[in-house]
Motif scaffolding. Sequence first.
Motif, PDB file in Angstrom:
ATOM      1  N   MET A 136       0.830  -1.210   0.000  1.00  0.00           N
ATOM      2  CA  MET A 136       0.000   0.000   0.000  1.00  0.00           C
ATOM      3  C   MET A 136       0.868   1.266   0.000  1.00  0.00           C
ATOM      4  SD  MET A 136      -2.383   1.438   3.029  1.00  0.00           S
ATOM      5  CE  MET A 136      -0.854   1.954   3.830  1.00  0.00           C
ATOM      6  N   ASP A 137       1.956   1.247   0.759  1.00  0.00           N
ATOM      7  CA  ASP A 137       2.826   2.412   0.865  1.00  0.00           C
ATOM      8  C   ASP A 137       3.425   2.823  -0.477  1.00  0.00           C
ATOM      9  OD1 ASP A 137       2.411   2.670   3.567  1.00  0.00           O
ATOM     10  OD2 ASP A 137       4.202   1.538   4.147  1.00  0.00           O
ATOM     11  N   CYS A 138       3.419   1.914  -1.438  1.00  0.00           N
ATOM     12  CA  CYS A 138       3.980   2.211  -2.758  1.00  0.00           C
ATOM     13  C   CYS A 138       3.024   3.022  -3.621  1.00  0.00           C
ATOM     14  CB  CYS A 138       4.347   0.918  -3.489  1.00  0.00           C
ATOM     15  SG  CYS A 138       5.657  -0.029  -2.693  1.00  0.00           S
ATOM     16  N   GLY A 139       1.764   3.170  -3.194  1.00  0.00           N
ATOM     17  CA  GLY A 139       0.755   3.787  -4.043  1.00  0.00           C
ATOM     18  C   GLY A 139       0.375   5.195  -3.631  1.00  0.00           C
ATOM     19  N   ASP A 140      -0.427   5.822  -4.506  1.00  0.00           N
ATOM     20  CA  ASP A 140      -0.988   7.140  -4.258  1.00  0.00           C
ATOM     21  C   ASP A 140      -2.507   7.011  -4.126  1.00  0.00           C
ATOM     22  OD1 ASP A 140       1.254   8.235  -6.835  1.00  0.00           O
ATOM     23  OD2 ASP A 140       1.621   8.135  -4.660  1.00  0.00           O
ATOM     24  N   ALA A 141      -3.191   8.109  -3.973  1.00  0.00           N
ATOM     25  CA  ALA A 141      -4.641   8.095  -3.843  1.00  0.00           C
ATOM     26  C   ALA A 141      -5.287   7.391  -5.032  1.00  0.00           C
ATOM     27  CB  ALA A 141      -5.168   9.529  -3.735  1.00  0.00           C
ATOM     28  N   HIS A 143      -5.106   4.214  -5.791  1.00  0.00           N
ATOM     29  CA  HIS A 143      -4.426   2.995  -6.231  1.00  0.00           C
ATOM     30  C   HIS A 143      -4.902   1.768  -5.442  1.00  0.00           C
ATOM     31  CE1 HIS A 143      -1.042   5.397  -8.177  1.00  0.00           C
ATOM     32  NE2 HIS A 143      -1.520   4.602  -9.110  1.00  0.00           N
ATOM     33  N   ILE A 144      -5.113   0.670  -6.156  1.00  0.00           N
ATOM     34  CA  ILE A 144      -5.293  -0.657  -5.559  1.00  0.00           C
ATOM     35  C   ILE A 144      -4.090  -1.466  -6.010  1.00  0.00           C
ATOM     36  CG2 ILE A 144      -6.743  -2.698  -5.363  1.00  0.00           C
ATOM     37  CD1 ILE A 144      -9.097  -1.006  -6.335  1.00  0.00           C
ATOM     38  N   LEU A 145      -3.119  -1.627  -5.133  1.00  0.00           N
ATOM     39  CA  LEU A 145      -1.875  -2.307  -5.480  1.00  0.00           C
ATOM     40  C   LEU A 145      -1.857  -3.713  -4.889  1.00  0.00           C
ATOM     41  CD1 LEU A 145       0.797   0.531  -5.053  1.00  0.00           C
ATOM     42  CD2 LEU A 145      -0.622  -0.039  -7.035  1.00  0.00           C
ATOM     43  N   LEU A 146      -1.296  -4.633  -5.645  1.00  0.00           N
ATOM     44  CA  LEU A 146      -1.203  -6.027  -5.226  1.00  0.00           C
ATOM     45  C   LEU A 146       0.251  -6.443  -5.155  1.00  0.00           C
ATOM     46  CD1 LEU A 146      -3.723  -7.553  -7.831  1.00  0.00           C
ATOM     47  CD2 LEU A 146      -4.282  -6.385  -5.702  1.00  0.00           C
ATOM     48  N   SER A 147       0.550  -7.335  -4.215  1.00  0.00           N
ATOM     49  CA  SER A 147       1.864  -7.962  -4.250  1.00  0.00           C
ATOM     50  C   SER A 147       1.913  -8.899  -5.453  1.00  0.00           C
ATOM     51  CB  SER A 147       2.123  -8.749  -2.968  1.00  0.00           C
ATOM     52  OG  SER A 147       1.274  -9.878  -2.896  1.00  0.00           O
ATOM     53  N   ARG A 148       3.106  -9.206  -5.907  1.00  0.00           N
ATOM     54  CA  ARG A 148       3.240 -10.124  -7.050  1.00  0.00           C
ATOM     55  C   ARG A 148       2.631 -11.482  -6.705  1.00  0.00           C
ATOM     56  NH1 ARG A 148       9.125 -10.854  -8.689  1.00  0.00           N
ATOM     57  NH2 ARG A 148       9.127 -12.412  -7.039  1.00  0.00           N
ATOM     58  N   HIS A 149       2.754 -11.883  -5.449  1.00  0.00           N
ATOM     59  CA  HIS A 149       2.166 -13.139  -4.972  1.00  0.00           C
ATOM     60  C   HIS A 149       0.676 -13.196  -5.295  1.00  0.00           C
ATOM     61  CE1 HIS A 149       1.678 -16.121  -1.447  1.00  0.00           C
ATOM     62  NE2 HIS A 149       0.483 -15.961  -1.973  1.00  0.00           N
ATOM     63  N   LEU A 167       4.026  -3.025 -12.313  1.00  0.00           N
ATOM     64  CA  LEU A 167       4.752  -1.786 -12.067  1.00  0.00           C
ATOM     65  C   LEU A 167       6.241  -2.019 -11.878  1.00  0.00           C
ATOM     66  CD1 LEU A 167       2.249  -0.072  -9.593  1.00  0.00           C
ATOM     67  CD2 LEU A 167       2.709   0.603 -11.957  1.00  0.00           C
ATOM     68  N   GLY A 168       6.640  -3.223 -11.514  1.00  0.00           N
ATOM     69  CA  GLY A 168       8.037  -3.495 -11.206  1.00  0.00           C
ATOM     70  C   GLY A 168       8.269  -3.508  -9.705  1.00  0.00           C
ATOM     71  N   GLU A 169       9.449  -3.093  -9.283  1.00  0.00           N
ATOM     72  CA  GLU A 169       9.799  -3.135  -7.867  1.00  0.00           C
ATOM     73  C   GLU A 169       9.773  -1.746  -7.249  1.00  0.00           C
ATOM     74  OE1 GLU A 169      12.414  -7.126  -7.217  1.00  0.00           O
ATOM     75  OE2 GLU A 169      13.475  -5.218  -7.284  1.00  0.00           O
ATOM     76  N   CYS A 170       9.349  -1.726  -6.009  1.00  0.00           N
ATOM     77  CA  CYS A 170       9.252  -0.484  -5.232  1.00  0.00           C
ATOM     78  C   CYS A 170      10.089  -0.640  -3.970  1.00  0.00           C
ATOM     79  CB  CYS A 170       7.783  -0.217  -4.884  1.00  0.00           C
ATOM     80  SG  CYS A 170       7.515   1.158  -3.744  1.00  0.00           S
ATOM     81  N   GLU A 171      10.888   0.369  -3.653  1.00  0.00           N
ATOM     82  CA  GLU A 171      11.692   0.325  -2.430  1.00  0.00           C
ATOM     83  C   GLU A 171      10.885   0.889  -1.274  1.00  0.00           C
ATOM     84  OE1 GLU A 171      15.860   2.095  -0.655  1.00  0.00           O
ATOM     85  OE2 GLU A 171      15.708   1.611  -2.784  1.00  0.00           O
ATOM     86  N   ARG A 177      13.036  -4.174  -1.425  1.00  0.00           N
ATOM     87  CA  ARG A 177      12.309  -3.945  -2.662  1.00  0.00           C
ATOM     88  C   ARG A 177      11.253  -5.030  -2.807  1.00  0.00           C
ATOM     89  NH1 ARG A 177      15.089  -0.127  -5.405  1.00  0.00           N
ATOM     90  NH2 ARG A 177      13.723  -0.388  -7.195  1.00  0.00           N
ATOM     91  N   ILE A 178      10.042  -4.630  -3.163  1.00  0.00           N
ATOM     92  CA  ILE A 178       8.969  -5.590  -3.367  1.00  0.00           C
ATOM     93  C   ILE A 178       8.352  -5.371  -4.739  1.00  0.00           C
ATOM     94  CG2 ILE A 178       8.441  -5.900  -0.923  1.00  0.00           C
ATOM     95  CD1 ILE A 178       6.179  -3.943  -1.188  1.00  0.00           C
ATOM     96  N   SER A 179       7.948  -6.456  -5.377  1.00  0.00           N
ATOM     97  CA  SER A 179       7.328  -6.381  -6.694  1.00  0.00           C
ATOM     98  C   SER A 179       5.840  -6.080  -6.536  1.00  0.00           C
ATOM     99  CB  SER A 179       7.521  -7.701  -7.444  1.00  0.00           C
ATOM    100  OG  SER A 179       8.884  -7.905  -7.719  1.00  0.00           O
ATOM    101  N   VAL A 180       5.370  -5.120  -7.303  1.00  0.00           N
ATOM    102  CA  VAL A 180       4.014  -4.600  -7.131  1.00  0.00           C
ATOM    103  C   VAL A 180       3.286  -4.581  -8.471  1.00  0.00           C
ATOM    104  CG1 VAL A 180       2.649  -2.590  -6.407  1.00  0.00           C
ATOM    105  CG2 VAL A 180       4.742  -3.194  -5.170  1.00  0.00           C
TER     106      VAL A 180
END
Length: 818
Positions: A136-141, A143-149, A167-171, A177-180
Motif C-alpha cells: 500500500m505504501d507504494c501507491g498514491d490516492a 491505487h489498488i496495489l497487489l503484491s506479485r504473490h 509496475l516493477g519493484e518499489c523500495e 524492494r517488493i514487486s508490485v
Amino acid sequence: MPTEHSADVKFDIGHVLFIDIVGYSKGLISEQSESLQKLKEIVRGTEQFRIAEAEGKLLRLATGDGGALVFRNSPEAPVLCAIEIMEALQKHPGSREKPQLRLRMGIHSGPVNEISDLNEQANIAGAGINIAQRVMDCGDAGHILLSRHVAEDLEHYPRWQAHLHELGECEVKHGVRISVVNLYNDEVGNPAVPEKFRKAPEVASPAQPTPTRSTKSSLVLGIISLATLAILGVFFGPRFFRAREQAAPTNTTQSNDSSTTPASAKSIAVLPFDNLSSDKENAYFAEGIQDEILTRLAKIAELKVISRTSTQKYKSVPDNLREVGKQLGVANLLEGSVQKIANAVHVNVQLIRAANDEHLWAESYNRKLDDVFGVEGEVAGAIADQLNAKLSGTEKQELAAKPTNNAEAYDAYLHGLAFFERPDILTTDFKSAVESFETAVRLDPNFALAWARLSHAQTYIFWGDDASAARRAAAQEALQKALQLQPNLIETQLAEAYFHYLTERDYDRARHIFEEVRLKSPNDSQAPLALALIARRQGHWDESLARFHEAIELDPRNLRSLMWISDTYAALRQFPAALKFIDRALDLAPTDNAAIARKASIYQAMGQLEQADAVLVKMRIDTVEAQTVGPVVGQLTLQHRYPAAIALLQSSLAKLRPSQTSDRAQILFYLGELQRFAGDAANARKNYLLSRELLEAALHSQPDNADVISGLAQVDAGLGERDAAMREAERAMELLPASKDAMTGPYYEVVLATVLARFGEKDRAIAILEHLLTVPYHALGGGITPALLRLDPTWDSLRDDPRFQKLVASRAPNEVKP
C-alpha cells in the motif's frame, strides 16, 4: 479455518486488504473522526465484508488512518472488497465543505498471527499484514496495489487478466524492494504510475522471475513420470510421486524471500563449506559441519537465517557477494572450509557483509575429532555476538549442547545426513542414510538427534516402496527412543509429525505437531511445506496453495517446493500456474530429472508431443533408475514407437541390481504391455507372469499396500484373469479411497477403469473416466485428459463408443487440437 495452538494464539494464512486514508494526518481532529466513520460505514456495506463476517472468516485491525481486513475465505475476497469500496466512493463525489474520501489500498496473502480475543482492536500481526502495508505504501490516492504473490494467483482467472498491470519493484522501509502490480479498470482504480515508481528506475530481482502474466504457453493437466498412461500407473505412478513428496529433508532453518522481507542487519545465509581434505570423500564432513552451524543459528530468535535449500546451489566462495546477498535477501554471509586429516579437524569461518564485501569476523578452530562437537555452537554464538543478537538462557543452552560425545557416532551421523539431504530428489538415498544413522545410535544409544533422523528416514522408506509392518515398526521404535531422550528437540517433533502423516495417515495429529513447530519457528519453511502437502491430501486445495506460497516466500529457491506447488496447480487444472512453477524450478536446476519429467508430462497431457521431446532430450537417463526411464518410455508409447520403448526397457532390465525388485516388477509389467501393443502375445504373457511373481512376494510383507494390489490387478488383467483383476482393483480402491486421500486416491479409480476397459465393460469404464475429468487430483502417471485418452493405446477398446469419442473431443482448456 484457523487452527488453535493455544488458548490465546492462532495462526493462519490471511488474504489481507490494507486501507489508508490519504491526507488523514493533515485534517482537523473532527475531520479525522468523520473520515474514519465514513470509511467504516462503506467497508461494512460491502458484500465481501458481510459474507466473510457471517462465515466467521474475517479479522479486523484498526490503525490511526485506516485499517486492515483479513479474509480467510478466498484470495479474491480482498480484491473484490477493494473494488466495492472504490465504487461506493464514486457514488459520493464530495463537496467543498466535505471533500471526497481519498484512499489507497494494498493487498497481500501471507501468514497472520491472531492474539487474544477478536474484536475491532484485535492484536493481529504477521508477514501478511506487514507486506500488505508495504505494498500500500507504494501507491498514491486511488491505487489498488497487489503484491506479485496475489497477482500470480489472480492471473489464472480470466476476469482479472486484463486488469493486472505490472509496475516493477518499489523500495520501501529498510531498503527492501517488493514487486508490485496495479489493479484498475475503466471504472475503478488509478491507472497513473505511482510517484515512487517515477522517482527511480525499476530494478528486477535476480532471485525470482518478475512477470505477473504468464507469457508461457498454457497447458492442460500435467503430472509426473510416464505422461498419464493409465496402464503404467501403479509402477511409474504413486511410488514415483511419493519418492518426490517424501524426499523433503528436515529443515530447521529460517529463510527470507528477498522480494518481500527486509535484508536486516541480523540476517544471514551460510554458504556451502569447502572441503579442503585431500580425501574428497570427506565432503560429507564439511557439509555436516555447515548444516549443524546453520541449524544452531536458526534457533536464535533475533537472527534471520536463510534455509540450506536456498544456498546449496552457490559456490563456497561466490564471485559476487553483493549479488548473492541480494538474491537471498540477507545482509551477511558466512563462508567456511573444513579440513579433516586422520583424527584432526581444522575449521575456518569468516563472516562477511554482503553489500561491501567487508569482513566482519573470522576464526579458525583446530580440534581433535573427539572434540569437534562444540565447534558449531561456538561459531553460532560468535556470529550472534557480531550481529548484536541477544541470546536467551534457553538459546545459550541449545548452542552449548553437544548432541553426542562419541566421535565415531558423530562421524556416522554426518554420513547419514549427507545421504538424507541430497539436493536432487532422484538421488536421495534413504536406505544408506538409515545404515549410517543406525551405526550412530549403536555407537551412542543416547544420541537423540540421530534417533530422530533415523525414524524420519525409516518413515520415508515406508512411504516410498516398503510399506511393511517391519519397516513401520523400525520407524516407530526409533521415534520412541528420540521421544524418550529429547522430546522437545525440533528434529524429534518433525520425525513424530512425519510418522503420523506418512505411516499412519493420521493427518489431524500430524497437522497439530507441524503447527506447533510453525509457532516455534515462524520463519522456517519446513512446517508450512509439510502442512501444504497434508492439506491437499485432505482435499483442502486452497489452503494447500496458500501454505505452498508461504513456504516459497520464506524459501524462494527450494526446488522441491516449486515442483510440488506445480503438481498441486496441475491437480486443480490451473495449468498456466503449473508450468510457471516448473519453469522456476528448472531455472534453478536445469538438469534436475524430476523437474524435467514433470514438464515433459505436462506437454504429454496436452498432446504436445514435440514439445515433450524437446524437454526430454535434457534428461540424464540412467537405465538402472525406473524413475528416469519411465518418462521416456511413456513418450515413446504415446508416439506408438513400441520397438524403441521395448529396447530401452530391456536395456534397463539387464542392468538392474538384484535389490531393485520393485523396479524389476515395474519394468517387466510394462514390457509385457508394450509387447502386447506390438502384437507379441507370447513374450507379453511371459513378462506378466514374472512381474506377478515379484508382486505376490511383495504382498506377503505388505498385504494392505494399495500400490502392490493395484499392480496385481493390472498384471492379472494382462493375463486375462478377469475376476482376480476386478477383485484386486476394487480392493485397492477400498484401501485408499479419494475420501481418505484426495490427492492420489482417484488414481485407483483409473486402475479400475483400465481393468474394465480390458474386459469390454464400457459403461462402467466410461462413467469413471467422465468422473475423473471433473475432479481435482494428482494423476501420477494415471491421469486423464482428453489428449491422453486420444493418444494412449490403453483405451483402444473404447474408441468405437460415441461416449468415449465425446470425451476425446471435449478438449480441456488450452489443449492442442488433434
